[in-house]
Design a protein around this motif. Structure first.
Motif, PDB file in Angstrom:
ATOM      1  N   SER A  84       0.819  -1.226   0.000  1.00 23.88           N
ATOM      2  CA  SER A  84       0.000   0.000   0.000  1.00 23.88           C
ATOM      3  C   SER A  84       0.852   1.274   0.000  1.00 23.88           C
ATOM      4  O   SER A  84       0.654   2.186   0.798  1.00 23.88           O
ATOM      5  CB  SER A  84      -0.942   0.010   1.219  1.00 23.88           C
ATOM      6  N   VAL A  85       1.824   1.310  -0.910  1.00 24.09           N
ATOM      7  CA  VAL A  85       2.630   2.510  -1.089  1.00 24.09           C
ATOM      8  C   VAL A  85       2.423   3.025  -2.504  1.00 24.09           C
ATOM      9  O   VAL A  85       1.740   2.404  -3.323  1.00 24.09           O
ATOM     10  CB  VAL A  85       4.127   2.229  -0.828  1.00 24.09           C
ATOM     11  N   SER A  86       2.992   4.178  -2.794  1.00 25.67           N
ATOM     12  CA  SER A  86       2.843   4.794  -4.108  1.00 25.67           C
ATOM     13  C   SER A  86       3.401   3.886  -5.202  1.00 25.67           C
ATOM     14  O   SER A  86       4.455   3.273  -5.047  1.00 25.67           O
ATOM     15  CB  SER A  86       3.568   6.145  -4.138  1.00 25.67           C
ATOM     16  N   ILE A  87       2.665   3.812  -6.320  1.00 21.24           N
ATOM     17  CA  ILE A  87       3.138   3.037  -7.466  1.00 21.24           C
ATOM     18  C   ILE A  87       4.483   3.582  -7.941  1.00 21.24           C
ATOM     19  O   ILE A  87       5.392   2.820  -8.300  1.00 21.24           O
ATOM     20  CB  ILE A  87       2.117   3.096  -8.615  1.00 21.24           C
ATOM     21  N   TYR A  88       4.618   4.897  -7.933  1.00 27.20           N
ATOM     22  CA  TYR A  88       5.875   5.499  -8.381  1.00 27.20           C
ATOM     23  C   TYR A  88       7.039   5.095  -7.479  1.00 27.20           C
ATOM     24  O   TYR A  88       8.137   4.815  -7.950  1.00 27.20           O
ATOM     25  CB  TYR A  88       5.744   7.023  -8.407  1.00 27.20           C
ATOM     26  N   ALA A  89       6.794   5.056  -6.168  1.00 35.64           N
ATOM     27  CA  ALA A  89       7.849   4.671  -5.232  1.00 35.64           C
ATOM     28  C   ALA A  89       8.255   3.218  -5.448  1.00 35.64           C
ATOM     29  O   ALA A  89       9.450   2.879  -5.450  1.00 35.64           O
ATOM     30  CB  ALA A  89       7.383   4.881  -3.794  1.00 35.64           C
ATOM     31  N   GLY A  90       7.267   2.341  -5.647  1.00 38.00           N
ATOM     32  CA  GLY A  90       7.559   0.932  -5.860  1.00 38.00           C
ATOM     33  C   GLY A  90       8.335   0.692  -7.140  1.00 38.00           C
ATOM     34  O   GLY A  90       9.329  -0.052  -7.154  1.00 38.00           O
ATOM     35  N   THR A  91       7.880   1.308  -8.237  1.00 40.42           N
ATOM     36  CA  THR A  91       8.560   1.104  -9.515  1.00 40.42           C
ATOM     37  C   THR A  91       9.958   1.719  -9.514  1.00 40.42           C
ATOM     38  O   THR A  91      10.902   1.135 -10.060  1.00 40.42           O
ATOM     39  CB  THR A  91       7.738   1.693 -10.668  1.00 40.42           C
ATOM     40  N   LEU A  92      10.102   2.879  -8.876  1.00 41.02           N
ATOM     41  CA  LEU A  92      11.421   3.515  -8.811  1.00 41.02           C
ATOM     42  C   LEU A  92      12.402   2.656  -8.023  1.00 41.02           C
ATOM     43  O   LEU A  92      13.546   2.448  -8.444  1.00 41.02           O
ATOM     44  CB  LEU A  92      11.309   4.903  -8.176  1.00 41.02           C
ATOM     45  N   GLY A  93      11.945   2.129  -6.889  1.00 38.01           N
ATOM     46  CA  GLY A  93      12.823   1.312  -6.059  1.00 38.01           C
ATOM     47  C   GLY A  93      13.291   0.063  -6.768  1.00 38.01           C
ATOM     48  O   GLY A  93      14.491  -0.261  -6.780  1.00 38.01           O
ATOM     49  N   VAL A  94      12.354  -0.660  -7.386  1.00 33.27           N
ATOM     50  CA  VAL A  94      12.723  -1.913  -8.054  1.00 33.27           C
ATOM     51  C   VAL A  94      13.514  -1.640  -9.334  1.00 33.27           C
ATOM     52  O   VAL A  94      14.480  -2.358  -9.642  1.00 33.27           O
ATOM     53  CB  VAL A  94      11.456  -2.738  -8.363  1.00 33.27           C
ATOM     54  N   ALA A  95      13.137  -0.598 -10.082  1.00 34.72           N
ATOM     55  CA  ALA A  95      13.881  -0.262 -11.298  1.00 34.72           C
ATOM     56  C   ALA A  95      15.318   0.127 -10.957  1.00 34.72           C
ATOM     57  O   ALA A  95      16.268  -0.266 -11.655  1.00 34.72           O
ATOM     58  CB  ALA A  95      13.188   0.872 -12.041  1.00 34.72           C
ATOM     59  N   LEU A  96      15.475   0.878  -9.881  1.00 39.64           N
ATOM     60  CA  LEU A  96      16.812   1.275  -9.452  1.00 39.64           C
ATOM     61  C   LEU A  96      17.620   0.054  -9.007  1.00 39.64           C
ATOM     62  O   LEU A  96      18.803  -0.087  -9.356  1.00 39.64           O
ATOM     63  CB  LEU A  96      16.717   2.288  -8.314  1.00 39.64           C
ATOM     64  N   LEU A  97      16.979  -0.843  -8.260  1.00 39.30           N
ATOM     65  CA  LEU A  97      17.662  -2.064  -7.821  1.00 39.30           C
ATOM     66  C   LEU A  97      18.084  -2.913  -9.013  1.00 39.30           C
ATOM     67  O   LEU A  97      19.210  -3.438  -9.064  1.00 39.30           O
ATOM     68  CB  LEU A  97      16.739  -2.868  -6.900  1.00 39.30           C
ATOM     69  N   MET A  98      17.205  -3.044  -9.996  1.00 38.38           N
ATOM     70  CA  MET A  98      17.528  -3.813 -11.191  1.00 38.38           C
ATOM     71  C   MET A  98      18.685  -3.175 -11.952  1.00 38.38           C
ATOM     72  O   MET A  98      19.640  -3.855 -12.367  1.00 38.38           O
ATOM     73  CB  MET A  98      16.300  -3.907 -12.105  1.00 38.38           C
ATOM     74  N   ALA A  99      18.624  -1.867 -12.124  1.00 36.65           N
ATOM     75  CA  ALA A  99      19.672  -1.173 -12.876  1.00 36.65           C
ATOM     76  C   ALA A  99      21.025  -1.307 -12.185  1.00 36.65           C
ATOM     77  O   ALA A  99      22.056  -1.553 -12.833  1.00 36.65           O
ATOM     78  CB  ALA A  99      19.301   0.301 -13.041  1.00 36.65           C
ATOM     79  N   LEU A 100      21.044  -1.156 -10.868  1.00 33.46           N
ATOM     80  CA  LEU A 100      22.297  -1.278 -10.123  1.00 33.46           C
ATOM     81  C   LEU A 100      22.830  -2.712 -10.168  1.00 33.46           C
ATOM     82  O   LEU A 100      24.041  -2.935 -10.272  1.00 33.46           O
ATOM     83  CB  LEU A 100      22.096  -0.834  -8.679  1.00 33.46           C
ATOM     84  N   THR A 101      21.922  -3.683 -10.095  1.00 33.46           N
ATOM     85  CA  THR A 101      22.325  -5.089 -10.160  1.00 33.46           C
ATOM     86  C   THR A 101      22.974  -5.412 -11.496  1.00 33.46           C
ATOM     87  O   THR A 101      24.037  -6.056 -11.565  1.00 33.46           O
ATOM     88  CB  THR A 101      21.121  -6.017  -9.938  1.00 33.46           C
ATOM     89  N   VAL A 102      22.339  -4.954 -12.567  1.00 34.71           N
ATOM     90  CA  VAL A 102      22.876  -5.218 -13.904  1.00 34.71           C
ATOM     91  C   VAL A 102      24.230  -4.536 -14.077  1.00 34.71           C
ATOM     92  O   VAL A 102      25.170  -5.121 -14.628  1.00 34.71           O
ATOM     93  CB  VAL A 102      21.885  -4.747 -14.983  1.00 34.71           C
ATOM     94  N   SER A 103      24.358  -3.308 -13.606  1.00 37.74           N
ATOM     95  CA  SER A 103      25.637  -2.591 -13.708  1.00 37.74           C
ATOM     96  C   SER A 103      26.728  -3.319 -12.941  1.00 37.74           C
ATOM     97  O   SER A 103      27.865  -3.451 -13.417  1.00 37.74           O
ATOM     98  CB  SER A 103      25.483  -1.160 -13.180  1.00 37.74           C
ATOM     99  N   ALA A 104      26.389  -3.810 -11.752  1.00 38.50           N
ATOM    100  CA  ALA A 104      27.383  -4.526 -10.931  1.00 38.50           C
ATOM    101  C   ALA A 104      27.810  -5.821 -11.603  1.00 38.50           C
ATOM    102  O   ALA A 104      29.002  -6.148 -11.638  1.00 38.50           O
ATOM    103  CB  ALA A 104      26.802  -4.807  -9.551  1.00 38.50           C
ATOM    104  N   LEU A 105      26.864  -6.552 -12.163  1.00 44.25           N
ATOM    105  CA  LEU A 105      27.197  -7.815 -12.824  1.00 44.25           C
ATOM    106  C   LEU A 105      28.033  -7.576 -14.081  1.00 44.25           C
ATOM    107  O   LEU A 105      28.953  -8.341 -14.388  1.00 44.25           O
ATOM    108  CB  LEU A 105      25.922  -8.577 -13.181  1.00 44.25           C
ATOM    109  N   ALA A 106      27.690  -6.499 -14.810  1.00 42.19           N
ATOM    110  CA  ALA A 106      28.465  -6.174 -16.013  1.00 42.19           C
ATOM    111  C   ALA A 106      29.901  -5.833 -15.649  1.00 42.19           C
ATOM    112  O   ALA A 106      30.850  -6.188 -16.361  1.00 42.19           O
ATOM    113  CB  ALA A 106      27.812  -5.017 -16.760  1.00 42.19           C
TER     114      ALA A 106
END
Length: 264
Positions: free
Chosen positions: A54-76
């Motif tokens: 029950s949090v903002s859709i924008y907050a949820g998508t930003l958090g997970v998108a940021l986590l995904m982007a950082l994960t991919v950058s770290a693996l690369a």
């Protein structure tokens, strides 16, 4: 007199195009198209978490998108096969998100709106958030523009010039996560990458400098938004896909123009 919902939709789309244009140029230059896809697909998992807690859709998508982007950058950075890694993460996060949404009880979810966008349903709060996110992305890109260009051209040259390529990659990662978060309601998770790539690819046929390409990409994105909204109302088609189709038409014209110029 235009209806208020149409004005909101146009403003939201133009705000997204402003940020997606320059950022999309770096996605094209760095061949990060699959990276954008993976981050966008992860947004659906963010939607599921936002609804579940029950949090903002924008907050949820930003958090997970940021986590995904950082994960991919770290693996690369560790030498992983980036195309395979992106494919696994992109499709896995999308599937997990869709499954997770089915477990959210007491909430009616329109999956099509999150997958393909529902720009005609944006509120004024959405418009302000989109413009705020776009302003943040543009400010970050303008601030780091010389370093970003140098690191994109050559990481060795960037290091010799005193520019940290990892820092510039992080700036792009943060910007991409913000754009994905604000674009989820406009074009949806499956079409965000298209709005990043197609206008930038179309602009390449008209521009001779990186700065002009960034400006043209934003302008093409704006034209696509307005043309797509008109087509959606005129032919009763889905708004988000109509916007992407309009951008694809501009790309086709750009490709034809580029071919004619080469022959000339």
């Amino acid at each position: 007199m235009y209806e208020p919902f149409l004005i909101r939709a146009a403003l939201a789309g133009v705000g997204l195009a402003l940020a997606a244009g320059p950022l999309g140029c770096f996605v094209v230059w760095r061949r990060m198209a699959f990276f954008g896809d993976a981050t966008a697909h992860a947004a659906i998992l963010g939607v599921a978490l936002a609804l579940g807690f029950s949090v903002s859709i924008y907050a949820g998508t930003l958090g997970v998108a940021l986590l995904m982007a950082l994960t991919v950058s770290a693996l690369a950075g560790r030498g992983w096969a980036i195309d395979t890694t992106l494919g696994v993460l992109a499709h896995s996060s999308l599937a997990v998100g869709l499954v997770a949404i089915s477990f959210v009880s007491g909430v009616r979810v329109d999956l099509e709106a999150y997958l393909f966008g529902d720009i005609l349903a944006v509120s004024w709060n959405d418009v302000w958030l989109i413009w705020g996110g776009a302003g943040l992305v543009l400010a970050g890109l303008a601030w780091r523009w010389p370093g970003l260009l140098t690191a994109t051209l050559s990481e060795d040259l960037a290091q010799a010039s005193g520019v940290n390529p990892a820092r510039e990659r992080l700036v792009l990662t943060l910007a991409l996560a913000v754009v994905v978060a604000v674009a989820i309601k406009v074009v949806g998770a499956l079409l965000i990458a298209a709005m990043l790539i197609i206008p930038a690819a179309a602009a390449r046929g008209f521009a001779r400098t990186p700065e002009r390409m960034a400006v043209f990409a934003s302008l093409i994105g704006m034209v696509a938004v307005l043309a797509g909204l008109w087509a959606s109302l005129r032919f009763d088609t889905p708004a988000g896909p109509s916007v992407v189709c309009a951008a694809a038409v501009v790309f086709a014209l750009s490709a034809g123009f580029g071919g004619m110029r080469q022959k000339g």
